[in-house]
Motif scaffolding. Structure first.
Motif, PDB file in Angstrom:
ATOM      1  N   TYR A  55      22.968  32.184  14.795  1.00 41.69           N
ATOM      2  CA  TYR A  55      22.237  30.919  14.738  1.00 41.69           C
ATOM      3  C   TYR A  55      22.599  30.026  15.933  1.00 41.69           C
ATOM      4  CZ  TYR A  55      20.195  26.713  12.591  1.00 41.69           C
ATOM      5  OH  TYR A  55      19.433  25.591  12.331  1.00 41.69           O
ATOM      6  N   TYR A  56      23.889  30.005  16.265  1.00 33.36           N
ATOM      7  CA  TYR A  56      24.361  29.225  17.419  1.00 33.36           C
ATOM      8  C   TYR A  56      23.725  29.738  18.709  1.00 33.36           C
ATOM      9  CZ  TYR A  56      27.754  26.813  20.481  1.00 33.36           C
ATOM     10  OH  TYR A  56      28.345  26.023  21.432  1.00 33.36           O
ATOM     11  N   GLY A  57      23.685  31.071  18.858  1.00 29.81           N
ATOM     12  CA  GLY A  57      23.067  31.670  20.041  1.00 29.81           C
ATOM     13  C   GLY A  57      21.589  31.345  20.149  1.00 29.81           C
ATOM     14  N   LEU A  58      20.900  31.317  19.002  1.00 28.04           N
ATOM     15  CA  LEU A  58      19.473  30.967  18.990  1.00 28.04           C
ATOM     16  C   LEU A  58      19.267  29.520  19.422  1.00 28.04           C
ATOM     17  CD1 LEU A  58      18.396  32.701  15.654  1.00 28.04           C
ATOM     18  CD2 LEU A  58      17.614  33.327  17.955  1.00 28.04           C
ATOM     19  N   LEU A  59      20.123  28.628  18.933  1.00 25.97           N
ATOM     20  CA  LEU A  59      19.966  27.208  19.251  1.00 25.97           C
ATOM     21  C   LEU A  59      20.232  26.891  20.722  1.00 25.97           C
ATOM     22  CD1 LEU A  59      21.445  25.322  16.154  1.00 25.97           C
ATOM     23  CD2 LEU A  59      19.052  25.662  16.761  1.00 25.97           C
ATOM     24  N   ILE A  60      21.241  27.562  21.301  1.00 28.10           N
ATOM     25  CA  ILE A  60      21.558  27.279  22.705  1.00 28.10           C
ATOM     26  C   ILE A  60      20.847  28.260  23.640  1.00 28.10           C
ATOM     27  CG2 ILE A  60      23.796  26.307  22.076  1.00 28.10           C
ATOM     28  CD1 ILE A  60      25.125  28.823  23.176  1.00 28.10           C
ATOM     29  N   ASP A  61      20.061  29.176  23.037  1.00 29.75           N
ATOM     30  CA  ASP A  61      19.278  30.162  23.795  1.00 29.75           C
ATOM     31  C   ASP A  61      20.165  30.999  24.717  1.00 29.75           C
ATOM     32  OD1 ASP A  61      16.975  31.513  24.447  1.00 29.75           O
ATOM     33  OD2 ASP A  61      16.468  30.192  26.112  1.00 29.75           O
ATOM     34  N   ASN A  62      21.254  31.527  24.149  1.00 30.21           N
ATOM     35  CA  ASN A  62      22.169  32.402  24.884  1.00 30.21           C
ATOM     36  C   ASN A  62      21.880  33.839  24.467  1.00 30.21           C
ATOM     37  OD1 ASN A  62      24.629  34.051  25.374  1.00 30.21           O
ATOM     38  ND2 ASN A  62      25.479  32.129  26.126  1.00 30.21           N
ATOM     39  N   GLY A  63      21.282  34.610  25.386  1.00 26.81           N
ATOM     40  CA  GLY A  63      20.870  35.972  25.073  1.00 26.81           C
ATOM     41  C   GLY A  63      22.011  36.866  24.639  1.00 26.81           C
ATOM     42  N   MET A  64      23.178  36.724  25.282  1.00 24.63           N
ATOM     43  CA  MET A  64      24.317  37.573  24.945  1.00 24.63           C
ATOM     44  C   MET A  64      24.795  37.293  23.524  1.00 24.63           C
ATOM     45  SD  MET A  64      28.000  38.113  26.832  1.00 24.63           S
ATOM     46  CE  MET A  64      28.897  36.891  25.898  1.00 24.63           C
ATOM     47  N   LEU A  65      24.906  36.003  23.172  1.00 20.75           N
ATOM     48  CA  LEU A  65      25.342  35.642  21.824  1.00 20.75           C
ATOM     49  C   LEU A  65      24.349  36.132  20.776  1.00 20.75           C
ATOM     50  CD1 LEU A  65      26.734  32.001  22.212  1.00 20.75           C
ATOM     51  CD2 LEU A  65      28.035  34.098  21.825  1.00 20.75           C
ATOM     52  N   LYS A  66      23.063  36.026  21.073  1.00 26.15           N
ATOM     53  CA  LYS A  66      22.042  36.480  20.127  1.00 26.15           C
ATOM     54  C   LYS A  66      22.138  37.988  19.909  1.00 26.15           C
ATOM     55  CE  LYS A  66      18.619  34.410  22.364  1.00 26.15           C
ATOM     56  NZ  LYS A  66      17.241  33.964  22.719  1.00 26.15           N
ATOM     57  N   TYR A 113      18.577  19.702   7.101  1.00 24.28           N
ATOM     58  CA  TYR A 113      18.030  18.582   6.341  1.00 24.28           C
ATOM     59  C   TYR A 113      18.851  17.303   6.439  1.00 24.28           C
ATOM     60  CZ  TYR A 113      14.918  22.021   4.289  1.00 24.28           C
ATOM     61  OH  TYR A 113      13.968  22.988   4.118  1.00 24.28           O
ATOM     62  N   ILE A 114      20.104  17.394   6.856  1.00 22.99           N
ATOM     63  CA  ILE A 114      20.942  16.192   6.937  1.00 22.99           C
ATOM     64  C   ILE A 114      21.195  15.800   8.397  1.00 22.99           C
ATOM     65  CG2 ILE A 114      23.194  15.190   6.371  1.00 22.99           C
ATOM     66  CD1 ILE A 114      23.204  16.887   3.859  1.00 22.99           C
ATOM     67  N   VAL A 115      21.667  16.752   9.195  1.00 24.92           N
ATOM     68  CA  VAL A 115      21.966  16.446  10.604  1.00 24.92           C
ATOM     69  C   VAL A 115      20.671  16.274  11.398  1.00 24.92           C
ATOM     70  CG1 VAL A 115      23.135  17.215  12.697  1.00 24.92           C
ATOM     71  CG2 VAL A 115      24.162  17.675  10.462  1.00 24.92           C
ATOM     72  N   GLN A 116      19.800  17.292  11.351  1.00 26.69           N
ATOM     73  CA  GLN A 116      18.441  17.285  11.908  1.00 26.69           C
ATOM     74  C   GLN A 116      18.364  17.249  13.444  1.00 26.69           C
ATOM     75  OE1 GLN A 116      16.243  14.161   9.907  1.00 26.69           O
ATOM     76  NE2 GLN A 116      15.893  15.441   8.105  1.00 26.69           N
ATOM     77  N   GLN A 117      18.955  16.279  14.102  1.00 26.53           N
ATOM     78  CA  GLN A 117      18.838  16.160  15.562  1.00 26.53           C
ATOM     79  C   GLN A 117      19.406  17.402  16.248  1.00 26.53           C
ATOM     80  OE1 GLN A 117      17.216  13.768  17.221  1.00 26.53           O
ATOM     81  NE2 GLN A 117      16.686  12.812  15.262  1.00 26.53           N
ATOM     82  N   HIS A 118      18.620  17.981  17.171  1.00 27.27           N
ATOM     83  CA  HIS A 118      18.973  19.263  17.776  1.00 27.27           C
ATOM     84  C   HIS A 118      20.350  19.244  18.427  1.00 27.27           C
ATOM     85  CE1 HIS A 118      19.061  22.357  20.965  1.00 27.27           C
ATOM     86  NE2 HIS A 118      18.385  23.093  20.089  1.00 27.27           N
ATOM     87  N   ASP A 119      20.612  18.262  19.281  1.00 29.38           N
ATOM     88  CA  ASP A 119      21.895  18.205  19.989  1.00 29.38           C
ATOM     89  C   ASP A 119      23.062  18.074  19.011  1.00 29.38           C
ATOM     90  OD1 ASP A 119      20.563  18.417  22.351  1.00 29.38           O
ATOM     91  OD2 ASP A 119      20.681  16.297  22.872  1.00 29.38           O
ATOM     92  N   GLU A 120      22.853  17.279  17.963  1.00 27.94           N
ATOM     93  CA  GLU A 120      23.904  17.101  16.968  1.00 27.94           C
ATOM     94  C   GLU A 120      24.088  18.364  16.134  1.00 27.94           C
ATOM     95  OE1 GLU A 120      26.973  15.102  15.035  1.00 27.94           O
ATOM     96  OE2 GLU A 120      25.893  14.671  16.903  1.00 27.94           O
ATOM     97  N   VAL A 121      22.983  19.046  15.848  1.00 28.20           N
ATOM     98  CA  VAL A 121      23.055  20.316  15.110  1.00 28.20           C
ATOM     99  C   VAL A 121      23.860  21.328  15.910  1.00 28.20           C
ATOM    100  CG1 VAL A 121      21.725  22.316  14.317  1.00 28.20           C
ATOM    101  CG2 VAL A 121      20.938  20.014  13.773  1.00 28.20           C
ATOM    102  N   VAL A 122      23.582  21.415  17.220  1.00 29.62           N
ATOM    103  CA  VAL A 122      24.320  22.342  18.087  1.00 29.62           C
ATOM    104  C   VAL A 122      25.809  22.018  18.075  1.00 29.62           C
ATOM    105  CG1 VAL A 122      24.688  23.081  20.472  1.00 29.62           C
ATOM    106  CG2 VAL A 122      22.359  22.874  19.581  1.00 29.62           C
TER     107      VAL A 122
END
Length: 213
Positions: A55-66, A113-122
């Protein structure tokens, strides 16, 4: 190819090898129909860590992590499935797996549903990944206590030990080069713990043969 690319490829190779280090004990478990010395809880934490890492790799768009965490999620889930298949009493491992998925879903609900903001979620997800990696790399420390208490390395999986050691080392180096605290910091205790386990394996190896299960 610069040094960062070399480290990145080394990280990919050693991480996949670490994930595959569960194959020998998994095959032995399936053949013998015996779950003794199989680190089910370790597999469970690895699955949790891989799903969060994916999920972290998807959010930061890191191909290796994904890619790595997709492979990891598939392999750890397979090991857990075989464990449940072989187990004589299936209710306990099934309950643990259900609890782990419920915990993972609670992470997602909180972030979406609680954090929501992309940067804060990351940022929050990075902290979660940090904490779960700490749990993962420190989990084998319990084995150190048991080996010292019994003065025997019986039941220690050499494949999992070496896979964990090399994986922690390359992620430590890779995270340091990326200057990503959430990646490199948890692997510092991982390297220390696995080196300690290796020393104990060598020290007590004469007392009882270690098993590459």
């Amino acid at each position: 190819m610069d040094f960062l690319n070399i480290v990145e490829w080394s990280t990919i190779i050693f991480t996949i090898l670490m994930m595959m280090s569960g194959i020998p004990p998994c095959i032995a478990m399936y053949k013998t129909k015996d779950t003794k010395h199989i680190p089910f809880f370790f597999f469970l934490i690895c699955l949790m860590n891989s799903m969060i890492g994916l999920y972290y790799g998807l959010l930061i768009d890191n191909g290796m992590l994904k890619m790595l965490n997709f492979v990891g999620t598939s392999l750890w889930a397979t090991y857990i499935f075989v464990y449940i298949l072989v187990s004589k009493v299936k209710s306990e491992p099934v309950t643990k797996v259900t609890g782990m998925f419920a915990l993972f879903l609670s992470h997602l609900v909180y972030l979406v549903y609680i954090v929501q903001q992309h940067d804060e979620v990351v940022a929050r997800l990075g902290s979660m990944l940090f904490l779960w990696t700490i749990v993962l790399v420190c989990l084998p420390a319990m084995e150190i206590v048991e080996v010292v208490r019994r003065k025997s390395s019986e039941g220690v999986s050499l494949s999992l030990l070496m896979g964990g050691l090399m994986c922690s080392f390359v992620w430590l180096l890779y995270g340091y080069m990326l200057n990503d605290f959430n990646i490199y910091a948890p692997n510092i205790p991982g390297v220390i713990i696995n080196v300690t386990r290796l020393v104990l394996l060598i020290t007590y190896g004469d007392g009882a043969k270690s098993k590459v299960e």
